[in-house]
Design a protein around this motif. Sequence first.
Motif, PDB file in Angstrom:
ATOM      1  N   GLY A 149      -1.012   2.227  -5.493  1.00  0.00           N
ATOM      2  CA  GLY A 149       0.166   1.373  -5.510  1.00  0.00           C
ATOM      3  C   GLY A 149       1.010   1.408  -4.259  1.00  0.00           C
ATOM      4  O   GLY A 149       2.081   0.787  -4.212  1.00  0.00           O
ATOM      5  N   THR A 150       0.561   2.099  -3.228  1.00  0.00           N
ATOM      6  CA  THR A 150       1.324   2.165  -1.988  1.00  0.00           C
ATOM      7  C   THR A 150       1.310   0.805  -1.290  1.00  0.00           C
ATOM      8  O   THR A 150       0.263   0.171  -1.208  1.00  0.00           O
ATOM      9  CB  THR A 150       0.731   3.222  -1.050  1.00  0.00           C
ATOM     10  N   PRO A 151       2.466   0.339  -0.773  1.00  0.00           N
ATOM     11  CA  PRO A 151       2.497  -0.963  -0.081  1.00  0.00           C
ATOM     12  C   PRO A 151       1.570  -0.965   1.127  1.00  0.00           C
ATOM     13  O   PRO A 151       1.450   0.020   1.858  1.00  0.00           O
ATOM     14  CB  PRO A 151       3.966  -1.100   0.344  1.00  0.00           C
ATOM     15  N   ASN A 152       0.905  -2.087   1.334  1.00  0.00           N
ATOM     16  CA  ASN A 152       0.001  -2.247   2.461  1.00  0.00           C
ATOM     17  C   ASN A 152       0.772  -2.826   3.633  1.00  0.00           C
ATOM     18  O   ASN A 152       1.116  -4.006   3.655  1.00  0.00           O
ATOM     19  CB  ASN A 152      -1.161  -3.165   2.074  1.00  0.00           C
ATOM     20  N   ALA A 153       1.034  -1.973   4.636  1.00  0.00           N
ATOM     21  CA  ALA A 153       1.827  -2.411   5.779  1.00  0.00           C
ATOM     22  C   ALA A 153       1.101  -3.449   6.611  1.00  0.00           C
ATOM     23  O   ALA A 153       1.723  -4.231   7.336  1.00  0.00           O
ATOM     24  CB  ALA A 153       2.189  -1.209   6.647  1.00  0.00           C
ATOM     25  N   ALA A 154      -0.223  -3.484   6.527  1.00  0.00           N
ATOM     26  CA  ALA A 154      -0.994  -4.418   7.350  1.00  0.00           C
ATOM     27  C   ALA A 154      -1.175  -5.774   6.683  1.00  0.00           C
ATOM     28  O   ALA A 154      -1.741  -6.688   7.285  1.00  0.00           O
ATOM     29  CB  ALA A 154      -2.366  -3.818   7.662  1.00  0.00           C
ATOM     30  N   GLY A 204      -9.992  -8.028  12.130  1.00  0.00           N
ATOM     31  CA  GLY A 204      -9.020  -6.958  11.937  1.00  0.00           C
ATOM     32  C   GLY A 204      -9.654  -5.649  11.530  1.00  0.00           C
ATOM     33  O   GLY A 204      -9.023  -4.607  11.588  1.00  0.00           O
ATOM     34  N   GLY A 205     -10.916  -5.709  11.118  1.00  0.00           N
ATOM     35  CA  GLY A 205     -11.603  -4.496  10.718  1.00  0.00           C
ATOM     36  C   GLY A 205     -11.151  -4.015   9.356  1.00  0.00           C
ATOM     37  O   GLY A 205     -10.402  -4.687   8.641  1.00  0.00           O
ATOM     38  N   LEU A 206     -11.605  -2.851   8.968  1.00  0.00           N
ATOM     39  CA  LEU A 206     -11.266  -2.286   7.669  1.00  0.00           C
ATOM     40  C   LEU A 206      -9.842  -1.771   7.676  1.00  0.00           C
ATOM     41  O   LEU A 206      -9.355  -1.224   8.673  1.00  0.00           O
ATOM     42  CB  LEU A 206     -12.216  -1.149   7.318  1.00  0.00           C
ATOM     43  N   VAL A 207      -9.161  -1.963   6.527  1.00  0.00           N
ATOM     44  CA  VAL A 207      -7.798  -1.470   6.363  1.00  0.00           C
ATOM     45  C   VAL A 207      -7.830  -0.385   5.303  1.00  0.00           C
ATOM     46  O   VAL A 207      -8.462  -0.550   4.254  1.00  0.00           O
ATOM     47  CB  VAL A 207      -6.847  -2.607   5.945  1.00  0.00           C
ATOM     48  N   GLN A 208      -7.159   0.725   5.569  1.00  0.00           N
ATOM     49  CA  GLN A 208      -7.128   1.836   4.631  1.00  0.00           C
ATOM     50  C   GLN A 208      -5.698   2.096   4.184  1.00  0.00           C
ATOM     51  O   GLN A 208      -4.749   1.928   4.957  1.00  0.00           O
ATOM     52  CB  GLN A 208      -7.712   3.109   5.254  1.00  0.00           C
ATOM     53  N   CYS A 209      -5.571   2.522   2.932  1.00  0.00           N
ATOM     54  CA  CYS A 209      -4.264   2.895   2.413  1.00  0.00           C
ATOM     55  C   CYS A 209      -3.749   4.116   3.160  1.00  0.00           C
ATOM     56  O   CYS A 209      -4.483   5.082   3.367  1.00  0.00           O
ATOM     57  CB  CYS A 209      -4.366   3.185   0.912  1.00  0.00           C
ATOM     58  N   GLN A 210      -2.491   4.074   3.556  1.00  0.00           N
ATOM     59  CA  GLN A 210      -1.921   5.194   4.306  1.00  0.00           C
ATOM     60  C   GLN A 210      -1.737   6.431   3.444  1.00  0.00           C
ATOM     61  O   GLN A 210      -1.620   7.539   3.966  1.00  0.00           O
ATOM     62  CB  GLN A 210      -0.565   4.784   4.896  1.00  0.00           C
ATOM     63  N   CYS A 266      -3.723   7.185   0.179  1.00  0.00           N
ATOM     64  CA  CYS A 266      -4.942   7.751  -0.418  1.00  0.00           C
ATOM     65  C   CYS A 266      -6.208   7.398   0.350  1.00  0.00           C
ATOM     66  O   CYS A 266      -7.298   7.797  -0.049  1.00  0.00           O
ATOM     67  CB  CYS A 266      -5.082   7.295  -1.869  1.00  0.00           C
ATOM     68  N   GLN A 267      -6.105   6.648   1.441  1.00  0.00           N
ATOM     69  CA  GLN A 267      -7.227   6.275   2.306  1.00  0.00           C
ATOM     70  C   GLN A 267      -8.232   5.358   1.636  1.00  0.00           C
ATOM     71  O   GLN A 267      -9.350   5.204   2.114  1.00  0.00           O
ATOM     72  CB  GLN A 267      -7.958   7.525   2.815  1.00  0.00           C
ATOM     73  N   ALA A 268      -7.836   4.707   0.533  1.00  0.00           N
ATOM     74  CA  ALA A 268      -8.737   3.747  -0.107  1.00  0.00           C
ATOM     75  C   ALA A 268      -8.855   2.492   0.757  1.00  0.00           C
ATOM     76  O   ALA A 268      -7.936   2.140   1.507  1.00  0.00           O
ATOM     77  CB  ALA A 268      -8.206   3.384  -1.500  1.00  0.00           C
ATOM     78  N   LYS A 269     -10.005   1.810   0.671  1.00  0.00           N
ATOM     79  CA  LYS A 269     -10.214   0.598   1.451  1.00  0.00           C
ATOM     80  C   LYS A 269      -9.432  -0.547   0.829  1.00  0.00           C
ATOM     81  O   LYS A 269      -9.432  -0.741  -0.391  1.00  0.00           O
ATOM     82  CB  LYS A 269     -11.702   0.256   1.500  1.00  0.00           C
ATOM     83  N   LEU A 270      -8.769  -1.329   1.690  1.00  0.00           N
ATOM     84  CA  LEU A 270      -7.953  -2.442   1.244  1.00  0.00           C
ATOM     85  C   LEU A 270      -8.436  -3.736   1.881  1.00  0.00           C
ATOM     86  O   LEU A 270      -8.885  -3.747   3.028  1.00  0.00           O
ATOM     87  CB  LEU A 270      -6.477  -2.219   1.613  1.00  0.00           C
ATOM     88  N   ALA A 271      -8.339  -4.814   1.126  1.00  0.00           N
ATOM     89  CA  ALA A 271      -8.595  -6.131   1.701  1.00  0.00           C
ATOM     90  C   ALA A 271      -7.403  -6.515   2.563  1.00  0.00           C
ATOM     91  O   ALA A 271      -6.261  -6.114   2.284  1.00  0.00           O
ATOM     92  CB  ALA A 271      -8.816  -7.159   0.599  1.00  0.00           C
ATOM     93  N   PRO A 272      -7.611  -7.278   3.638  1.00  0.00           N
ATOM     94  CA  PRO A 272      -6.500  -7.604   4.543  1.00  0.00           C
ATOM     95  C   PRO A 272      -5.315  -8.262   3.846  1.00  0.00           C
ATOM     96  O   PRO A 272      -4.178  -8.090   4.254  1.00  0.00           O
ATOM     97  CB  PRO A 272      -7.151  -8.554   5.548  1.00  0.00           C
ATOM     98  N   GLY A 273      -5.542  -9.014   2.767  1.00  0.00           N
ATOM     99  CA  GLY A 273      -4.444  -9.706   2.121  1.00  0.00           C
ATOM    100  C   GLY A 273      -3.769  -8.938   1.003  1.00  0.00           C
ATOM    101  O   GLY A 273      -2.787  -9.421   0.415  1.00  0.00           O
TER     102      GLY A 273
END
Length: 214
Positions: free
Chosen positions: A179-184, A156-162, A164-171
């Motif tokens: 604190g923004t919800p991760n849509a992915a 799935g590659g890297l996921v970023q917060c929509q 603040c653009q911080a890197k997120l783990a897929p889960g």
Amino acid sequence: MIQFVANHDDLSTDKGFQFKFYCDKCRNGHMSRFHPNAIGIAGELMRAAGSLFGGSFSSAGSAAYHVQRAIGGKAHDAALEKAVQEGKTYFKQCTRCGHWVCPDVCWNHRASLCETCAPDEHEELAAQQRQAASEQIRTKTREQDYTQGLDFLNTGGLVQCQSCQAKLAPGQKFCPTCGTPNAAAQPKDKFCGDCGASVKPEQRFCSECGGKQG
């Protein structure tokens, strides 16, 4: 034939003659003294007078011709030869390769040869040590494993917060930075608390036993 450095710049004008000579190894330079050109100065005065009285010297073609005539010729050759003799006092000629080099940087005084033919032992040792150290660092760096923490099966590659653009783990359901919800984020499986049947996140009641879902 003038035997001297391989490269030089001719800075002569109709005002006079000047040359810059370059070391055959490092291109440090020496500029010769300026020698006025009596013919060129006289020609300049004549062109000025001609322009004042509307003479032919005011034309660009005629001026260029007289400038070239003032720069070239025997006076130029004599000035170049004199500048070469002057320049030779600032360079040393290697008897092994024939190159003319600057004495401060490119001449090995103990060997009486240029440093291309006879490198300075201390400089060469320091250079070889730095080169060997660089090669050893490169080798040891490649021997280390810098990928132990990477998930190579994650397509799935890297996921970023929509936001603040911080890197997120897929889960991760929410961004740990803002604190923004991760849509992915993939929702976890839910099961009925009464019968254990699988239920969808949007179900309010279990389809198997009718139990209310929290």
